[in-house]
Enzyme design. Structure first.
Site, PDB file in Angstrom:
ATOM      1  CG  ASP A 177       4.770  -7.794   0.838  1.00 53.76           C
ATOM      2  OD1 ASP A 177       3.601  -8.040   0.487  1.00 53.76           O
ATOM      3  OD2 ASP A 177       5.522  -7.028   0.186  1.00 53.76           O
TER       4      ASP A 177
ATOM      5  NE  ARG B 232       5.580 -13.384  -9.137  1.00 47.00           N
ATOM      6  CZ  ARG B 232       4.589 -12.584  -8.782  1.00 47.00           C
ATOM      7  NH1 ARG B 232       3.446 -13.063  -8.397  1.00 47.00           N
ATOM      8  NH2 ARG B 232       4.752 -11.281  -8.809  1.00 47.00           N
TER       9      ARG B 232
ATOM     10  CE  LYS C  73       8.590  -9.957  -5.328  1.00 53.08           C
ATOM     11  NZ  LYS C  73       7.509  -9.058  -5.710  1.00 53.08           N
ATOM     12  CG  ASN C  74       8.519  -5.958  -3.919  1.00 48.66           C
ATOM     13  OD1 ASN C  74       8.449  -6.588  -4.977  1.00 48.66           O
ATOM     14  ND2 ASN C  74       7.713  -6.172  -2.895  1.00 48.66           N
TER      15      ASN C  74
ATOM     16  CB  CYS D 239      -4.256  -9.842  -7.940  1.00 46.32           C
ATOM     17  SG  CYS D 239      -2.876 -10.123  -6.845  1.00 46.32           S
TER      18      CYS D 239
ATOM     19  NE  ARG E 298      -1.465  -6.131  -5.690  1.00 45.92           N
ATOM     20  CZ  ARG E 298      -0.268  -6.698  -5.842  1.00 45.92           C
ATOM     21  NH1 ARG E 298      -0.180  -7.979  -6.099  1.00 45.92           N
ATOM     22  NH2 ARG E 298       0.820  -5.968  -5.762  1.00 45.92           N
TER      23      ARG E 298
HETATM   24  N1  EPU Z   1      -4.602   0.573  -4.496  1.00 44.43           N
HETATM   25  C1  EPU Z   1      -5.698   1.135  -5.108  1.00 44.43           C
HETATM   26  N2  EPU Z   1      -5.496   1.842  -6.267  1.00 44.43           N
HETATM   27  C2  EPU Z   1      -4.265   1.989  -6.815  1.00 44.43           C
HETATM   28  C3  EPU Z   1      -3.152   1.415  -6.179  1.00 44.43           C
HETATM   29  C4  EPU Z   1      -3.351   0.707  -5.008  1.00 44.43           C
HETATM   30  O1  EPU Z   1      -6.827   1.006  -4.645  1.00 44.43           O
HETATM   31  O2  EPU Z   1      -4.159   2.633  -7.855  1.00 44.43           O
HETATM   32  C5  EPU Z   1      -4.809  -0.205  -3.254  1.00 44.43           C
HETATM   33  C6  EPU Z   1      -4.453  -1.683  -3.436  1.00 44.43           C
HETATM   34  O3  EPU Z   1      -5.534  -2.417  -3.986  1.00 44.43           O
HETATM   35  C7  EPU Z   1      -4.107  -2.105  -2.028  1.00 44.43           C
HETATM   36  C8  EPU Z   1      -3.440  -0.847  -1.442  1.00 44.43           C
HETATM   37  O4  EPU Z   1      -3.865   0.238  -2.289  1.00 44.43           O
HETATM   38  O5  EPU Z   1      -5.278  -2.389  -1.330  1.00 44.43           O
HETATM   39  C9  EPU Z   1      -1.933  -0.856  -1.401  1.00 44.43           C
HETATM   40  O6  EPU Z   1      -1.421  -1.340  -2.618  1.00 44.43           O
HETATM   41  P1  EPU Z   1      -0.027  -0.863  -3.231  1.00 44.43           P
HETATM   42  O7  EPU Z   1      -0.308  -0.080  -4.456  1.00 44.43           O
HETATM   43  O8  EPU Z   1       0.800  -0.233  -2.179  1.00 44.43           O
HETATM   44  O9  EPU Z   1       0.602  -2.249  -3.655  1.00 44.43           O
HETATM   45  P2  EPU Z   1       1.581  -2.446  -4.868  1.00 44.43           P
HETATM   46  O10 EPU Z   1       2.362  -1.236  -5.077  1.00 44.43           O
HETATM   47  O11 EPU Z   1       0.835  -3.036  -6.016  1.00 44.43           O
HETATM   48  C10 EPU Z   1       3.661  -3.268  -3.514  1.00 44.43           C
HETATM   49  C11 EPU Z   1       4.488  -4.505  -3.460  1.00 44.43           C
HETATM   50  C12 EPU Z   1       3.661  -5.631  -2.848  1.00 44.43           C
HETATM   51  C13 EPU Z   1       3.247  -5.208  -1.454  1.00 44.43           C
HETATM   52  C14 EPU Z   1       2.470  -3.885  -1.514  1.00 44.43           C
HETATM   53  C15 EPU Z   1       2.105  -3.334  -0.144  1.00 44.43           C
HETATM   54  C16 EPU Z   1       5.971  -4.209  -5.330  1.00 44.43           C
HETATM   55  C17 EPU Z   1       6.407  -4.609  -6.692  1.00 44.43           C
HETATM   56  N3  EPU Z   1       4.919  -4.831  -4.815  1.00 44.43           N
HETATM   57  O12 EPU Z   1       2.529  -3.586  -4.324  1.00 44.43           O
HETATM   58  O13 EPU Z   1       4.510  -6.760  -2.771  1.00 44.43           O
HETATM   59  O14 EPU Z   1       2.436  -6.182  -0.878  1.00 44.43           O
HETATM   60  O15 EPU Z   1       3.262  -2.894  -2.198  1.00 44.43           O
HETATM   61  O16 EPU Z   1       3.243  -3.135   0.615  1.00 44.43           O
HETATM   62  O17 EPU Z   1       6.596  -3.346  -4.727  1.00 44.43           O
HETATM   63  C18 EPU Z   1       5.018  -9.062  -2.658  1.00 44.43           C
HETATM   64  O18 EPU Z   1       6.217  -8.769  -2.756  1.00 44.43           O
HETATM   65  O19 EPU Z   1       4.622 -10.218  -2.352  1.00 44.43           O
HETATM   66  C19 EPU Z   1       4.016  -8.041  -2.902  1.00 44.43           C
HETATM   67  C20 EPU Z   1       2.741  -8.341  -3.183  1.00 44.43           C
END
Ligand code: EPU
Length: 416
Positions: free
Chosen positions: A303, A395, A22-23, A115, A120
């Site tokens: 994850d 999901r 999915k990701n 969330c 996030r």
């Molecule tokens: N963060 C910030 N500011 C930002 C972006 C991120 O502070 O602008 C922080 C987040 O709050 C978090 C950390 O950085 O503490 C890492 O977050 P990241 O941005 O990497 O997460 P994401 O991109 O929103 C993706 C996956 C998640 C997975 C995370 C970490 C997708 C669609 N989602 O989320 O997947 O947990 O990376 O590997 O790729 C899941 O599949 O269950 C899932 C939650």
């Protein structure tokens, strides 16, 4: 709302085919906004999040179909908005921001809001786009962004962000000049997106390392690719074999993407044999308690934290599970406790003292991976577990009850 009823205690035996990730599929779908025409993806999973992204793109004017193949026609994008109703159900919707700005020069995207696993924010996505020349303001819960042609920039992420890296990489493809991203995410899904963008004509170097360089080009064209295997689904079924003392062969996986998980599960006493695209996992009696700390790829993924915790509830000693990515990703703890687990929380660390057995109980799913951990606990527990709110599971786990029943699990979906 559907619920799952699981009668535990059956060692799982047989073969499970791992679905597309999915990701990986979600950013690929967002990338269709950067080049008008028909994009084709093989191995995209049939999941609720994929349908949500199709709705989101459909709302903008794209047409899509998803039978064996996922085809998206982005020739006629006329509505540059991601509405709250869709974004609130799936945070990955924010991935449309970079592509919309790059090709269509403006975007209105709802802020995702709260969330279950942590704050996030998307500040790093927005900061990067501003560095590339976008004007961004917040208005009534929406991000309003506009730009002429984006400009290449040097962007150092304060923190590794997966979708942040993906969003800015897509935006940079059509920018004027060179964008260098430092402290970029190295997750396989980022690399897969870069490969797709390259097949569309983008000039990208270094994906899969912390430094990615994108030389902007004038335009891209639609292409086709295969979605990579879901490494988290693979890890989840590895735990399923271990926690039930069964033996599973997982096919269609990429072993290189799950090395950290294999290492920890081996330390925990599972017997794991891997070749290039299949993994055989067997539980062999006692589960050993081991510690994990979640970190960006290639280390142990957040994850898989909840699922690993389910395994550790039956460990022979004490396991320390430290969550370093999300500040609140322990919603499964209270539910596992209802099944008899002995877990206490100390800031970002869960102290898991192994118990002899879990017992079936009514529990509630709170997010995707928390739900998976409850399924795993239930498969090992004595008696019957009812898991409510399983829409979270839908999901991200394709055909979970079919896959588990096929290897012997007593699992039933009850529609309400
Ligand atoms: N963060 C910030 N500011 C930002 C972006 C991120 O502070 O602008 C922080 C987040 O709050 C978090 C950390 O950085 O503490 C890492 O977050 P990241 O941005 O990497 O997460 P994401 O991109 O929103 C993706 C996956 C998640 C997975 C995370 C970490 C997708 C669609 N989602 O989320 O997947 O947990 O990376 O590997 O790729 C899941 O599949 O269950 C899932 C939650």
């Amino acid at each position: 709302m559907d619920k799952l009823v699981i009668e535990g205690g059956v060692p799982l035996e047989g073969e499970i085919r791992i679905s597309g990730a999915k990701n990986c599929a979600l950013p690929l779908m967002a990338a269709t906004l950067i080049a008008g025409g028909v994009h084709t993806f093989r191995n995209a999973p049939q999941l609720r999040d994929i349908r949500t992204m199709r709705n989101l793109l459909g709302n903008m004017g794209a047409k899509s179909e998803h039978d064996g193949l996922l085809r998206i026609d982005s020739s006629d994008i006329h509505n540059l908005e991601a509405p709250y109703e869709l974004v609130k159900t799936m945070r990955a919707s924010v991935l449309v921001l970079g592509p919309m700005l790059a090709r269509h020069h403006r975007a209105r995207v709802s802020l995702p809001g709260g969330c279950a696993i942590g704050a996030r924010p998307i500040n790093l996505h927005l900061k990067g786009l501003e560095q590339m020349g976008a004007e961004i303001r917040l208005d009534h819960g929406y991000v309003l962004a506009r730009a002429g042609r984006l400009r290449g920039a040097t962007i150092s992420f304060d923190q590794v962000t997966v979708t942040g890296t993906e969003n800015l990489m897509m935006a940079a493809c059509l920018a004027d000049g060179v964008t260098v991203m430092k402290n970029a995410a190295c997750e396989p899904e980022v690399t897969a997106l870069a490969e797709y963008l390259k097949s569309m004509g983008a000039d990208i170097e270094g994906a899969g390392t912390p430094k990615i360089t994108v030389r902007g080009v004038k335009e891209l064209h639609p292409s086709e690719c295969t979605v990579i295997p879901d490494r988290i689904e693979a890890g989840t079924y590895m735990v399923a074999a271990g926690i039930t003392g069964g033996r599973l062969r997982l096919t269609g996986c990429n072993v290189c993407h799950v090395e950290a998980v294999i290492q920890k599960l081996t330390e925990a006493g599972l017997c794991i044999k891997a070749d290039a695209d299949a993994i055989e996992v067997a539980g062999q009696g006692e589960i050993r308690s081991v510690n994990i700390k979640t970190q960006p790829f290639p280390a142990f993924p957040t994850d898989m934290q909840a699922q690993f915790m389910a395994l550790m509830t039956l460990g022979g000693g004490v396991s320390l599970i430290t969550e370093q990515i999300f500040e609140n990703r322990f919603m499964h703890v209270l539910e596992l406790q209802r099944m008899g687990a002995d877990i206490s929380l100390e800031a970002r660390t869960a102290v898991v003292r192994g118990v002899k057995k879990l017992s079936g109980a009514p529990v509630m799913a709170t997010d995707l991976r928390a739900s998976a951990s409850l399924v795993l606990g239930a498969l090992a527990a004595e008696g019957t577990t009812e898991i409510a709110r399983i829409y979270h599971l839908d999901r991200g786990y394709e055909a979970i009850e079919q896959k588990l029943s096929a290897v012997g699990a007593k699992i039933m979906r009850v529609r309400e």
